[in-house]
Design a protein around this motif. Structure first.
Motif, PDB file in Angstrom:
ATOM      1  N   ASN A   1       0.827  -1.209   0.000  1.00  0.00           N
ATOM      2  CA  ASN A   1       0.000   0.000   0.000  1.00  0.00           C
ATOM      3  C   ASN A   1       0.860   1.258   0.000  1.00  0.00           C
ATOM      4  N   ASN A   2       0.281   2.324  -0.550  1.00  0.00           N
ATOM      5  CA  ASN A   2       0.890   3.660  -0.544  1.00  0.00           C
ATOM      6  C   ASN A   2       2.280   3.695  -1.187  1.00  0.00           C
TER       7      ASN A   2
ATOM      8  N   GLY B   1      -2.618  -2.821  -1.463  1.00  0.00           N
ATOM      9  CA  GLY B   1      -2.515  -1.996  -2.660  1.00  0.00           C
ATOM     10  C   GLY B   1      -3.015  -2.699  -3.911  1.00  0.00           C
TER      11      GLY B   1
ATOM     12  N   THR C   1      -0.367   2.787  -5.864  1.00  0.00           N
ATOM     13  CA  THR C   1      -0.983   1.534  -5.439  1.00  0.00           C
ATOM     14  C   THR C   1      -2.206   1.758  -4.558  1.00  0.00           C
TER      15      THR C   1
END
Length: 346
Positions: free
Chosen positions: A248-249, A295, A284
């Motif tokens: 994620n991120n 993500g 993502t």
């Protein structure tokens, strides 16, 4: 009336039919004849079948060739059944025997089936067999089979081996048909033996499908690539190339090529040939806090086709794509999905 010629009519996993066959029923068994030969003949005829054993001991107990299962995770009924169904089994009345195959930057376990892109690119494989004869000794053989051949090829017949260890043999990936590697062990006295299930390399039938092996991320996640929709030179509908289970991120970049490959790359496998073509960077997303694998990467490849930035794209062309994404805790700083093959439609 009903009749069925099992040797001729039996189909395997390639037809969503039989999952496996019994190659050992009784106490002592050695060599490649009998039910083992029947199994291999089915494989050579294009069936995808695992090998299992049965005892038929009834009221008499003896040390028959039993199914030895490699279970990952907790030893419970769910994981045990999954391992058996995945072919993570060797049949033995004594020696332990496990086979695996290296392709690109991935190690492929016993029983695994790997769909290959079309055309199948030249690649080197390393076949590794772990053995354990306990306090005794014996030999290990490695076989390669190719659908359509009259018989398997023996890649290795070892000298006498003692105790435990491993042997390796290097080979070239078969590029013309479905193929496999399997191993056999026999103790010096000829009273004990073991048969692994194969590592399969399955010829594809075209269309849109994933191939190759994704790199396990530093968070223990395995990203998965997929295609949704139809790649087209003229359609206004999207063709999304997605990747799930990414960090994620972060951000990722979609790359593609006109040829497939299996090349060790950044701690994983580059599933694409050279030259590589880069499309764009994508965020993502995923959970806003914490570090996980929530993500998602997604890009509409039909918008890239419509942009005209790659003048070589045309209807009927087969392409191969893969996502690269940022993995800050990885030694190479990067994650890799598996590959996706697809054909551009008009």
């Amino acid at each position: 009336t009903f009749s069925w010629e099992s040797r001729q009519d039996a189909l395997g996993m390639e037809a969503n039919a039989l999952h496996g066959v019994e190659i050992w029923n009784g106490s002592t068994q050695t060599g490649q004849g009998g039910h083992v030969k029947d199994w291999v003949d089915w494989l050579l005829g294009g069936r995808l079948l695992y090998a299992y054993s049965g005892s038929d001991t009834h009221d008499q107990a003896y040390n028959f060739g039993c199914n030895n299962v490699i279970v990952e995770g907790a030893f419970d009924s769910v994981n045990l059944q999954q391992a058996i169904r995945a072919g993570a089994v060797f049949v033995s009345n004594g020696p332990s025997l496990i086979i695996e195959t290296d392709l690109g930057g991935a190690t492929l376990p016993m029983g695994s089936l790997h769909t290959l892109p079309s055309p199948i690119p030249p690649a080197t494989t390393t076949v590794r067999v772990y053995y354990d004869f306990g306090a005794g000794s014996g030999t290990v053989s490695v076989f390669r089979g190719v659908v359509g051949d009259a018989a398997e090829s023996a890649l290795l017949v070892s000298s006498t081996l003692s105790g435990s260890g491993f042997v390796e043999v290097f080979d070239s990936l078969e590029t013309s048909a479905t193929s496999w590697y399997r191993a056999y062990a026999e103790n010096t006295a000829g009273s004990q033996s073991a048969y692994t299930n194969p590592v399969f390399f399955v010829e594809s039938s075209g269309g849109t499908f994933s191939y190759c092996t994704a790199k396990v991320s530093s968070r223990g996640c395995v990203p998965t690539i997929s295609g949704v929709g139809t790649p087209s030179m003229s359609s206004s509908s999207p063709f999304f190339i997605n990747a799930n289970q990414v960090h994620n991120n972060q951000f990722g970049i979609l790359v593609y090529a006109y040829a497939p490959n299996f090349k060790t790359f950044m701690g994983g496998t580059l599933c694409l040939g050279i030259p590589l073509k880069r499309v764009t960077a994508v965020a993502t997303g995923g959970n806003g806090t914490g570090q996980d694998c929530s993500g998602l990467l997604s890009y509409d490849f039909n918008t890239w086709i419509a942009s005209g930035k790659d003048k070589g794209l045309a209807a009927g062309l087969t392409l191969y794509s893969q996502w690269w994404y940022r993995d800050g805790q990885d030694a190479f700083g990067a994650g890799l999905t598996d590959g996706l093959q697809f054909i551009i439609q008009p």
